[in-house]
Scaffold this motif. Structure first.
Motif, PDB file in Angstrom:
ATOM      1  N   ARG A 167     -10.533  -0.485   3.123  1.00  0.00           N
ATOM      2  CA  ARG A 167      -9.289  -0.044   3.756  1.00  0.00           C
ATOM      3  C   ARG A 167      -9.407   1.427   4.166  1.00  0.00           C
ATOM      4  O   ARG A 167     -10.378   2.109   3.819  1.00  0.00           O
ATOM      5  CB  ARG A 167      -8.114  -0.196   2.794  1.00  0.00           C
ATOM      6  CG  ARG A 167      -7.783  -1.608   2.346  1.00  0.00           C
ATOM      7  CD  ARG A 167      -6.570  -1.525   1.438  1.00  0.00           C
ATOM      8  NE  ARG A 167      -6.032  -2.818   1.021  1.00  0.00           N
ATOM      9  CZ  ARG A 167      -6.103  -3.307  -0.209  1.00  0.00           C
ATOM     10  NH1 ARG A 167      -6.747  -2.606  -1.152  1.00  0.00           N
ATOM     11  NH2 ARG A 167      -5.564  -4.457  -0.513  1.00  0.00           N
ATOM     12  N   ASN A 179     -12.905  -6.069   4.327  1.00  0.00           N
ATOM     13  CA  ASN A 179     -12.069  -5.504   5.382  1.00  0.00           C
ATOM     14  C   ASN A 179     -12.839  -5.338   6.686  1.00  0.00           C
ATOM     15  O   ASN A 179     -12.494  -4.516   7.518  1.00  0.00           O
ATOM     16  CB  ASN A 179     -11.473  -4.165   4.933  1.00  0.00           C
ATOM     17  CG  ASN A 179     -10.004  -4.039   5.289  1.00  0.00           C
ATOM     18  OD1 ASN A 179      -9.635  -3.194   6.075  1.00  0.00           O
ATOM     19  ND2 ASN A 179      -9.169  -4.880   4.717  1.00  0.00           N
ATOM     20  N   ARG A 187      -9.427  -4.868  14.457  1.00  0.00           N
ATOM     21  CA  ARG A 187      -8.297  -4.064  14.010  1.00  0.00           C
ATOM     22  C   ARG A 187      -8.204  -2.768  14.820  1.00  0.00           C
ATOM     23  O   ARG A 187      -9.217  -2.222  15.262  1.00  0.00           O
ATOM     24  CB  ARG A 187      -8.452  -3.728  12.526  1.00  0.00           C
ATOM     25  CG  ARG A 187      -7.199  -3.089  11.941  1.00  0.00           C
ATOM     26  CD  ARG A 187      -7.366  -2.706  10.486  1.00  0.00           C
ATOM     27  NE  ARG A 187      -6.181  -2.004  10.026  1.00  0.00           N
ATOM     28  CZ  ARG A 187      -6.106  -1.303   8.904  1.00  0.00           C
ATOM     29  NH1 ARG A 187      -7.169  -1.229   8.108  1.00  0.00           N
ATOM     30  NH2 ARG A 187      -4.995  -0.684   8.562  1.00  0.00           N
ATOM     31  N   LEU A 213     -12.079   1.779  11.216  1.00  0.00           N
ATOM     32  CA  LEU A 213     -11.322   0.808  10.430  1.00  0.00           C
ATOM     33  C   LEU A 213     -12.005  -0.555  10.429  1.00  0.00           C
ATOM     34  O   LEU A 213     -11.833  -1.348   9.514  1.00  0.00           O
ATOM     35  CB  LEU A 213      -9.905   0.663  10.997  1.00  0.00           C
ATOM     36  CG  LEU A 213      -8.948   1.840  10.800  1.00  0.00           C
ATOM     37  CD1 LEU A 213      -7.675   1.617  11.613  1.00  0.00           C
ATOM     38  CD2 LEU A 213      -8.617   2.045   9.329  1.00  0.00           C
ATOM     39  N   ASP A 264      -7.881   3.860   2.944  1.00  0.00           N
ATOM     40  CA  ASP A 264      -7.884   4.743   1.775  1.00  0.00           C
ATOM     41  C   ASP A 264      -9.146   4.583   0.926  1.00  0.00           C
ATOM     42  O   ASP A 264      -9.260   5.176  -0.145  1.00  0.00           O
ATOM     43  CB  ASP A 264      -6.634   4.513   0.920  1.00  0.00           C
ATOM     44  CG  ASP A 264      -6.586   3.123   0.284  1.00  0.00           C
ATOM     45  OD1 ASP A 264      -7.536   2.332   0.473  1.00  0.00           O
ATOM     46  OD2 ASP A 264      -5.591   2.819  -0.414  1.00  0.00           O
ATOM     47  N   GLY A 282     -11.092  -5.586   9.841  1.00  0.00           N
ATOM     48  CA  GLY A 282      -9.750  -5.846   9.331  1.00  0.00           C
ATOM     49  C   GLY A 282      -9.542  -7.264   8.865  1.00  0.00           C
ATOM     50  O   GLY A 282      -8.406  -7.752   8.846  1.00  0.00           O
ATOM     51  N   ARG A 294      -0.615  -5.758   0.665  1.00  0.00           N
ATOM     52  CA  ARG A 294       0.197  -4.552   0.611  1.00  0.00           C
ATOM     53  C   ARG A 294       1.291  -4.647   1.681  1.00  0.00           C
ATOM     54  O   ARG A 294       1.291  -5.588   2.487  1.00  0.00           O
ATOM     55  CB  ARG A 294      -0.688  -3.327   0.833  1.00  0.00           C
ATOM     56  CG  ARG A 294      -1.647  -3.067  -0.327  1.00  0.00           C
ATOM     57  CD  ARG A 294      -2.493  -1.834  -0.079  1.00  0.00           C
ATOM     58  NE  ARG A 294      -3.339  -1.530  -1.233  1.00  0.00           N
ATOM     59  CZ  ARG A 294      -4.161  -0.481  -1.294  1.00  0.00           C
ATOM     60  NH1 ARG A 294      -4.249   0.354  -0.250  1.00  0.00           N
ATOM     61  NH2 ARG A 294      -4.886  -0.265  -2.375  1.00  0.00           N
ATOM     62  N   SER A 337     -10.827  -1.624  -1.566  1.00  0.00           N
ATOM     63  CA  SER A 337     -11.085  -2.957  -1.035  1.00  0.00           C
ATOM     64  C   SER A 337     -10.143  -3.944  -1.719  1.00  0.00           C
ATOM     65  O   SER A 337      -9.866  -3.807  -2.921  1.00  0.00           O
ATOM     66  CB  SER A 337     -12.535  -3.379  -1.295  1.00  0.00           C
ATOM     67  OG  SER A 337     -12.728  -4.744  -0.924  1.00  0.00           O
ATOM     68  N   TYR A 374      -4.113  -7.628   9.357  1.00  0.00           N
ATOM     69  CA  TYR A 374      -3.059  -6.692   9.740  1.00  0.00           C
ATOM     70  C   TYR A 374      -2.372  -7.184  11.013  1.00  0.00           C
ATOM     71  O   TYR A 374      -2.903  -8.027  11.739  1.00  0.00           O
ATOM     72  CB  TYR A 374      -3.655  -5.294   9.952  1.00  0.00           C
ATOM     73  CG  TYR A 374      -4.372  -4.797   8.716  1.00  0.00           C
ATOM     74  CD1 TYR A 374      -3.712  -4.012   7.785  1.00  0.00           C
ATOM     75  CD2 TYR A 374      -5.683  -5.185   8.448  1.00  0.00           C
ATOM     76  CE1 TYR A 374      -4.352  -3.603   6.622  1.00  0.00           C
ATOM     77  CE2 TYR A 374      -6.330  -4.779   7.290  1.00  0.00           C
ATOM     78  CZ  TYR A 374      -5.660  -3.989   6.381  1.00  0.00           C
ATOM     79  OH  TYR A 374      -6.286  -3.596   5.222  1.00  0.00           O
ATOM     80  N   GLU A 407       0.087  -5.534   5.145  1.00  0.00           N
ATOM     81  CA  GLU A 407      -1.010  -6.493   5.196  1.00  0.00           C
ATOM     82  C   GLU A 407      -0.520  -7.937   5.259  1.00  0.00           C
ATOM     83  O   GLU A 407       0.627  -8.255   4.915  1.00  0.00           O
ATOM     84  CB  GLU A 407      -1.929  -6.309   3.982  1.00  0.00           C
ATOM     85  CG  GLU A 407      -2.658  -4.970   3.993  1.00  0.00           C
ATOM     86  CD  GLU A 407      -3.541  -4.759   2.786  1.00  0.00           C
ATOM     87  OE1 GLU A 407      -4.448  -3.909   2.867  1.00  0.00           O
ATOM     88  OE2 GLU A 407      -3.331  -5.430   1.738  1.00  0.00           O
TER      89      GLU A 407
END
Length: 345
Positions: free
Chosen positions: A113, A130, A86, A107, A115, A133, A26, A118, A144, A29
Motif C-alpha cells: 500500500r 497490492n 490503480r 502505487l 503507507d 492495486g 480499509r 500489505s 480500490y 478499499e
C-alpha cells in the motif's frame, strides 16, 4: 480471513499456491472474491527479479465484491467487477483524465500500500502484494475504486479478466490514441494478446489492418479477425497511417517508422530497453512517436465500451484451473498460448 494465493518465493521462482491471511478492507478499499485472472507477460517479467518476497502478482482480475470500506460508493457487495491498474485520482494527470500516467504510478509496482503495509500475511510474516492495486493471483484481492469497474453479472469472468490490461492496451491504443477514420491503414507489429486486440479494434473501426508476426497460427488468428493481410515480417513497400509496436524490439521499431505515411503515428506499447531513431526519417516525414500505457485508458469508461464492442476474445483465450498457474505461465512465456486465463473459483 483466509485466502489461497500463488506466491513467488524466490527471484524467478515458480508460482506456488499457499494459504495466506488477508485483512478486511480499509475505508478506501474493496475486497473482491476473484473468479478469474489473466496472465500477462508483465507478471512473468516482473517475477524474475522482484526484490520483495514472497510476492503475489496478477493484474487482470475479475470477480465479485465481497466487502467494501466505509468510503467506497461505486460498488456494493455482490457486484460483478473487472480490475485494472490503480491511480491516485488526485494528481494533475488523474484530474486531467489521464490516470494511466498518474504521478503516483508507483502505487502499481511497489508491492505494498501507499503507507508501505500489505493486506497479506502468512504465519505472522508479511506477504507482499497490492500489485496494480490488486494482486489477483489469489482467491481474494484488495482493490480500490480507481481500478474496480462494475460489469454485467452475466459476463463470463474469463472474458472479463483480460479487459483490465491486455485488451485495453491493444484496443485502447487504437480507439483512444489513433482514433482512426474508416479506411485508414493500421500496422500491428506482434500478434500476441495486445496486438490481436489492436487488430480487433481497428477492424471494428473499418480500417485496413496489416498484422506482422513470425508465428503462423497467430497470423491466421489476425486474418480470422479481419486483418487484410498477415505477414511473417515487415514488407519493404507500403505505407501505413498508424503503427502499434508490441514487441519492444529496436529493429522492428526502426522498420515500423520507415513503413509510415508522412505524418503517421507510431505507438510504442511493448516493454523494451533502448532503440535508435533515425532523426531525419522522423523529421522530414513529420512522424509522431507516442509512448502508450494501458491504451490511454480511463478504465471506468473504456472497459464498458470494450464490452459493448463484443470483441471475439474467446478466440485468443486458453482457460486453466488456478491450480495449474505455473503450467499456464510456462505456456504463455513459450508462446504456446496467446492469452491464458485462470479460472480461480
Amino acid at each position: 480471513m483466509r485466502a489461497v494465493a500463488a506466491l513467488v518465493e524466490s527471484p524467478g521462482g515458480p508460482f506456488t499456491l499457499r494459504d495466506v491471511e488477508i485483512e478486511p478492507p480499509r475505508p478506501d478499499e474493496i475486497l473482491v472474491r476473484i473468479t478469474a485472472a489473466g496472465i500477462c507477460h508483465t507478471d512473468l517479467i516482473m517475477r524474475r527479479n522482484w526484490p520483495l518476497l514472497p510476492m503475489v502478482f496478477g493484474h487482470e482480475g475479475a470477480g465479485v465484491v465481497e466487502a467494501v470500506g466505509s468510503q467506497v460508493t461505486s460498488v456494493v457487495p455482490g457486484d460483478a467487477v473487472c480490475l485494472s491498474f490503480r491511480s491516485c485520482g488526485e494528481c494533475a494527470q488523474c484530474r486531467g483524465g489521464a490516470p494511466a500516467y498518474c504521478l503516483r504510478s508507483a502505487l502499481n509496482s511497489r508491492g505494498a500500500r501507499a503507507d508501505g503495509s500489505s493486506p497479506l500475511s502468512r504465519d505472522g510474516g508479511v506477504v507482499y502484494g497490492n500489485f496494480f492495486g490488486q494482486s489477483s493471483f489469489a482467491t481474494y484481492a484488495v482493490a480500490y475504486e480507481s481500478n474496480t469497474v462494475k460489469i454485467p453479472a452475466d459476463l463470463s469472468p474469463v472474458l472479463a479478466a483480460p479487459l483490465g490490461c491486455s485488451v485495453q492496451t491493444g484496443a485502447g491504443t487504437v480507439l483512444n490514441v489513433f482514433d482512426p477514420a474508416p479506411g485508414a491503414t493500421v500496422l500491428v507489429l506482434g500478434a500476441g494478446s495486445v496486438g490481436l486486440c489492436a487488430v480487433m479494434a481497428a477492424v471494428a473501426r473499418g480500417c485496413t489492418v496489416i498484422a506482422i508476426d513470425p508465428v503462423e497460427a497467430r497470423r491466421d488468428l489476425a486474418t480470422s479477425f479481419g486483418a487484410s493481410s498477415a505477414l511473417p515480417s515487415l514488407p519493404n513497400s507500403g505505407r501505413a497511417d498508424f503503427a502499434i509496436d508490441t514487441t519492444g524490439r529496436p529493429d522492428v521499431i526502426d522498420r515500423a517508422l520507415r513503413s509510415l505515411q508522412r505524418q503517421g503515428t507510431l505507438a510504442l506499447v511493448g516493454i523494451g530497453a533502448k532503440a535508435e531513431i533515425d532523426i531525419m526519417t522522423v523529421m522530414t516525414n513529420g512522424l509522431r512517436i507516442r509512448g502508450v500505457i494501458e491504451g490511454d485508458a480511463v478504465p471506468t469508461s473504456l472497459i464498458p465500451q470494450l464490452i459493448d464492442l463484443q470483441l471475439p476474445l474467446d478466440k485468443i483465450i486458453t482457460e486453466y484451473p488456478f491450480t495449474e498457474i505455473e503450467t499456464a505461465a510456462r505456456d504463455a512465456f513459450a508462446g504456446r498460448v496467446v492469452k491464458p486465463v485462470l479460472r480461480v473459483s
